[in-house]
Design a protein around this motif. Structure first.
Motif, PDB file in Angstrom:
ATOM      1  N   TRP A 150     -63.089  57.304 -20.558  1.00  0.00           N
ATOM      2  CA  TRP A 150     -62.005  57.274 -19.501  1.00  0.00           C
ATOM      3  C   TRP A 150     -61.837  55.921 -19.042  1.00  0.00           C
ATOM      4  O   TRP A 150     -61.115  55.245 -18.945  1.00  0.00           O
ATOM      5  N   ILE A 151     -63.011  55.533 -18.336  1.00  0.00           N
ATOM      6  CA  ILE A 151     -62.961  54.613 -17.404  1.00  0.00           C
ATOM      7  C   ILE A 151     -62.737  53.103 -18.427  1.00  0.00           C
ATOM      8  O   ILE A 151     -62.023  52.372 -18.129  1.00  0.00           O
ATOM      9  N   SER A 152     -63.728  53.094 -19.546  1.00  0.00           N
ATOM     10  CA  SER A 152     -63.356  51.844 -20.380  1.00  0.00           C
ATOM     11  C   SER A 152     -61.988  51.796 -20.936  1.00  0.00           C
ATOM     12  O   SER A 152     -61.444  50.716 -21.207  1.00  0.00           O
ATOM     13  N   SER A 153     -61.295  53.046 -21.450  1.00  0.00           N
ATOM     14  CA  SER A 153     -60.188  52.762 -22.414  1.00  0.00           C
ATOM     15  C   SER A 153     -59.169  52.587 -21.145  1.00  0.00           C
ATOM     16  O   SER A 153     -58.125  51.901 -21.427  1.00  0.00           O
ATOM     17  N   ARG A 154     -59.267  52.754 -19.935  1.00  0.00           N
ATOM     18  CA  ARG A 154     -58.231  52.783 -18.941  1.00  0.00           C
ATOM     19  C   ARG A 154     -58.143  51.346 -17.988  1.00  0.00           C
ATOM     20  O   ARG A 154     -57.290  50.889 -17.637  1.00  0.00           O
ATOM     21  N   SER A 155     -59.568  50.944 -18.203  1.00  0.00           N
ATOM     22  CA  SER A 155     -59.732  49.720 -17.086  1.00  0.00           C
ATOM     23  C   SER A 155     -60.599  48.355 -17.870  1.00  0.00           C
ATOM     24  O   SER A 155     -60.343  47.464 -17.420  1.00  0.00           O
ATOM     25  N   GLY A 156     -61.112  48.878 -18.973  1.00  0.00           N
ATOM     26  CA  GLY A 156     -62.100  47.700 -19.861  1.00  0.00           C
ATOM     27  C   GLY A 156     -63.369  47.693 -19.209  1.00  0.00           C
ATOM     28  O   GLY A 156     -64.210  46.933 -19.454  1.00  0.00           O
ATOM     29  N   ARG A 178     -62.591  59.615  -7.655  1.00  0.00           N
ATOM     30  CA  ARG A 178     -62.774  58.920  -9.110  1.00  0.00           C
ATOM     31  C   ARG A 178     -61.798  58.013  -9.639  1.00  0.00           C
ATOM     32  O   ARG A 178     -62.145  57.304 -10.288  1.00  0.00           O
ATOM     33  N   ALA A 179     -60.543  58.093  -8.946  1.00  0.00           N
ATOM     34  CA  ALA A 179     -59.513  57.220  -9.585  1.00  0.00           C
ATOM     35  C   ALA A 179     -59.683  55.956  -8.864  1.00  0.00           C
ATOM     36  O   ALA A 179     -59.259  54.722  -9.438  1.00  0.00           O
ATOM     37  N   THR A 180     -60.303  55.734  -7.718  1.00  0.00           N
ATOM     38  CA  THR A 180     -60.487  54.023  -7.116  1.00  0.00           C
ATOM     39  C   THR A 180     -61.946  53.675  -7.242  1.00  0.00           C
ATOM     40  O   THR A 180     -62.137  52.762  -7.709  1.00  0.00           O
ATOM     41  N   SER A 181     -62.969  54.643  -6.935  1.00  0.00           N
ATOM     42  CA  SER A 181     -64.320  54.224  -6.967  1.00  0.00           C
ATOM     43  C   SER A 181     -65.043  53.559  -8.293  1.00  0.00           C
ATOM     44  O   SER A 181     -65.854  52.894  -8.181  1.00  0.00           O
ATOM     45  N   VAL A 182     -64.416  54.007  -9.352  1.00  0.00           N
ATOM     46  CA  VAL A 182     -65.049  53.303 -10.661  1.00  0.00           C
ATOM     47  C   VAL A 182     -64.580  52.038 -11.087  1.00  0.00           C
ATOM     48  O   VAL A 182     -65.266  51.344 -11.905  1.00  0.00           O
ATOM     49  N   LEU A 183     -63.654  51.377 -10.285  1.00  0.00           N
ATOM     50  CA  LEU A 183     -63.002  50.066 -10.472  1.00  0.00           C
ATOM     51  C   LEU A 183     -63.884  49.018 -10.052  1.00  0.00           C
ATOM     52  O   LEU A 183     -63.745  47.820 -10.600  1.00  0.00           O
ATOM     53  N   PHE A 184     -64.352  49.269  -8.648  1.00  0.00           N
ATOM     54  CA  PHE A 184     -64.798  48.090  -7.776  1.00  0.00           C
ATOM     55  C   PHE A 184     -66.484  47.904  -7.987  1.00  0.00           C
ATOM     56  O   PHE A 184     -67.089  49.000  -8.104  1.00  0.00           O
ATOM     57  N   GLY A 185     -66.630  46.402  -7.749  1.00  0.00           N
ATOM     58  CA  GLY A 185     -68.317  46.223  -7.414  1.00  0.00           C
ATOM     59  C   GLY A 185     -68.414  45.069  -6.822  1.00  0.00           C
ATOM     60  O   GLY A 185     -67.435  44.746  -6.161  1.00  0.00           O
ATOM     61  N   ASP A 186     -69.597  44.598  -6.636  1.00  0.00           N
ATOM     62  CA  ASP A 186     -69.922  43.582  -5.592  1.00  0.00           C
ATOM     63  C   ASP A 186     -70.358  42.150  -6.184  1.00  0.00           C
ATOM     64  O   ASP A 186     -70.904  42.362  -7.426  1.00  0.00           O
ATOM     65  N   GLY A 187     -69.988  41.244  -5.343  1.00  0.00           N
ATOM     66  CA  GLY A 187     -70.407  39.769  -6.064  1.00  0.00           C
ATOM     67  C   GLY A 187     -69.839  38.803  -5.183  1.00  0.00           C
ATOM     68  O   GLY A 187     -69.072  38.970  -4.311  1.00  0.00           O
ATOM     69  N   ARG A 219     -56.324  46.169 -18.955  1.00  0.00           N
ATOM     70  CA  ARG A 219     -55.006  46.244 -19.366  1.00  0.00           C
ATOM     71  C   ARG A 219     -53.826  45.439 -18.563  1.00  0.00           C
ATOM     72  O   ARG A 219     -52.925  45.070 -19.147  1.00  0.00           O
ATOM     73  N   ILE A 220     -54.046  45.231 -17.285  1.00  0.00           N
ATOM     74  CA  ILE A 220     -53.392  44.475 -16.569  1.00  0.00           C
ATOM     75  C   ILE A 220     -53.427  42.857 -17.001  1.00  0.00           C
ATOM     76  O   ILE A 220     -52.426  42.265 -17.200  1.00  0.00           O
ATOM     77  N   MET A 221     -54.663  42.433 -17.331  1.00  0.00           N
ATOM     78  CA  MET A 221     -54.939  41.160 -17.836  1.00  0.00           C
ATOM     79  C   MET A 221     -54.233  40.920 -19.076  1.00  0.00           C
ATOM     80  O   MET A 221     -53.575  40.006 -19.551  1.00  0.00           O
ATOM     81  N   GLU A 222     -54.267  41.962 -19.967  1.00  0.00           N
ATOM     82  CA  GLU A 222     -53.812  42.059 -21.258  1.00  0.00           C
ATOM     83  C   GLU A 222     -52.010  41.940 -21.220  1.00  0.00           C
ATOM     84  O   GLU A 222     -51.251  41.185 -21.890  1.00  0.00           O
ATOM     85  N   ALA A 223     -51.532  42.729 -20.272  1.00  0.00           N
ATOM     86  CA  ALA A 223     -49.969  42.626 -20.266  1.00  0.00           C
ATOM     87  C   ALA A 223     -49.619  41.419 -19.673  1.00  0.00           C
ATOM     88  O   ALA A 223     -48.749  40.897 -20.106  1.00  0.00           O
ATOM     89  N   VAL A 224     -50.432  40.664 -18.598  1.00  0.00           N
ATOM     90  CA  VAL A 224     -49.927  39.532 -18.162  1.00  0.00           C
ATOM     91  C   VAL A 224     -49.933  38.302 -19.456  1.00  0.00           C
ATOM     92  O   VAL A 224     -48.956  37.541 -19.572  1.00  0.00           O
ATOM     93  N   ALA A 225     -51.057  38.600 -20.165  1.00  0.00           N
ATOM     94  CA  ALA A 225     -51.184  37.535 -21.134  1.00  0.00           C
ATOM     95  C   ALA A 225     -49.743  37.724 -22.315  1.00  0.00           C
ATOM     96  O   ALA A 225     -49.504  36.739 -22.987  1.00  0.00           O
ATOM     97  N   ARG A 226     -49.720  39.046 -22.566  1.00  0.00           N
ATOM     98  CA  ARG A 226     -48.405  39.174 -23.418  1.00  0.00           C
ATOM     99  C   ARG A 226     -47.153  38.653 -22.948  1.00  0.00           C
ATOM    100  O   ARG A 226     -46.373  37.821 -23.354  1.00  0.00           O
TER     101      ARG A 226
END
Ligand SMILES: CC(C)(COP(=O)(O)OP(=O)(O)OC[C@H]1O[C@@H](n2cnc3c(N)ncnc32)[C@H](O)[C@@H]1OP(=O)(O)O)[C@@H](O)C(=O)NCCC(=O)NCCS
Length: 282
Positions: free
Chosen positions: A33-39, A150-159, A256-263
């Motif tokens: 789910w995570i990789s197909s929805r967000s990469g 789960r809809a929010t926390s899977v997306l974010f990291g630190d750096g 998917r956002i990046m690919e949509a922008v690229a299109r």
């Protein structure tokens, strides 16, 4: 013409990896789910302060530019997760670098913070106000994650990432910038208890107010149309087209956002930079 050139850059990705497989152990989700929805496959989690990540990135950027901390005239620190509100993250970093005396301020423009920082630095350099500026973009978003959401926390990291920008009278440097904002959309991404509208006592009582709350679908749609529009606008300002650009490095929010922008921009696959698989949205 006086321009602002990036002469050094550095990053800091904390070593601890939180993989999708780890998230499967603590919430009702799957790697699929995570990789197909967000990469995203994994993200980094910091065991140390935001400004420690910023310090490492800044020291690397200074070394790459061949400068010492004392050479910097202004520090711009873009973050929405400073160690604390006061002292500022830029001030804490300044002390850690041993660069006391120069100007320093924080900038909160969320995902766009680094772009705002580079634009501010570029403008202050081209007007002649400063010759050497350090811009840092750093987040420790894991501290605001509610891992039951789960809809929010899977997306974010630190750096953290940092660049040194210097005045240059030649051709090299920032050619054009464009910024925009829609404050009325603020409810789509908020940490309600993170400021003075909620008292210290109430924030202690209700911890749910200290987590990042997001309307993912709304942000998705708006990000695609506005990132594409901003890219088109800045190319026009620079008198260029997509064909003149070697690489587009978008904010890493969702593959998917990046690919949509690229299109929309008609970018080829090789023109689009992505490392979201390994770092998530930092
Ligand atoms: C968050 C995001 C990945 C969700 O993708 P989506 O395709 O819109 O998914 P939805 O929100 O429609 O959810 C679909 C279903 O998956 C479920 N779901 C949500 N998170 C899940 C998870 N981690 N694991 C499994 N299922 C999940 C939802 O509950 C929903 O189930 P339902 O249909 O039974 O109600 C996507 O909207 C996104 O990335 N938005 C942009 C967010 C962003 O960039 N934010 C940062 C700004 S800096």
């Amino acid at each position: 013409m006086r321009r602002a050139q990036i002469t050094g850059w550095g990053g800091c990705a904390p070593p601890t990896v939180l993989a999708n497989a780890d998230l499967e152990q603590i919430m009702d989700t799957t790697d699929e789910w995570i990789s197909s929805r967000s990469g995203i496959k994994e993200r980094r989690i910091s065991h140390t302060d935001n400004t420690e990540l910023g310090r490492v990135a800044a020291e690397r950027a200074l070394a790459a530019a061949g400068l010492r901390p004392g050479d910097i005239e202004l520090i711009i620190y873009a973050t929405l997760t400073p160690d604390m509100l006061v002292p500022s993250a830029s001030g804490v970093l300044q002390s850690k670098l041993g660069a006391d005396g120069c100007a320093a301020f924080d900038l909160n423009a969320a995902c766009s913070g680094f772009v705002y920082g580079v634009t501010a630095a570029s403008s202050l350099i081209t007007t002649g106000a400063y010759d050497r500026v350090l811009v840092v973009g750093a987040e420790r978003l894991s501290r605001w994650m509610d891992y039951s959401d789960r809809a929010t926390s899977v997306l974010f990291g630190d750096g953290a990432g940092a660049v040194v920008m210097e005045a240059n009278d030649g051709d090299a440097g920032v050619l054009a910038t464009t910024l925009g904002n829609n404050g009325s959309w603020g409810d789509s991404l908020t940490v309600p208890g993170s400021g003075s509208s909620v008292s210290f006592v109430d924030a202690q009582r209700d911890h749910s107010q200290n987590a990042l709350v997001m309307d993912g679908q709304d942000i998705f749609k708006k990000a695609v149309s506005h990132m594409a529009a901003a890219a088109t606008e800045v190319l026009e300002k620079a008198g260029m087209t997509v064909a003149d650009v070697d690489l587009v490095v978008p904010h890493q929010a969702n593959q998917r956002i990046m690919e949509a922008v690229a299109r929309r921009l008609r970018l080829s696959e090789t023109q689009l930079f992505s490392n979201i698989e390994s770092y998530g949205n930092t």
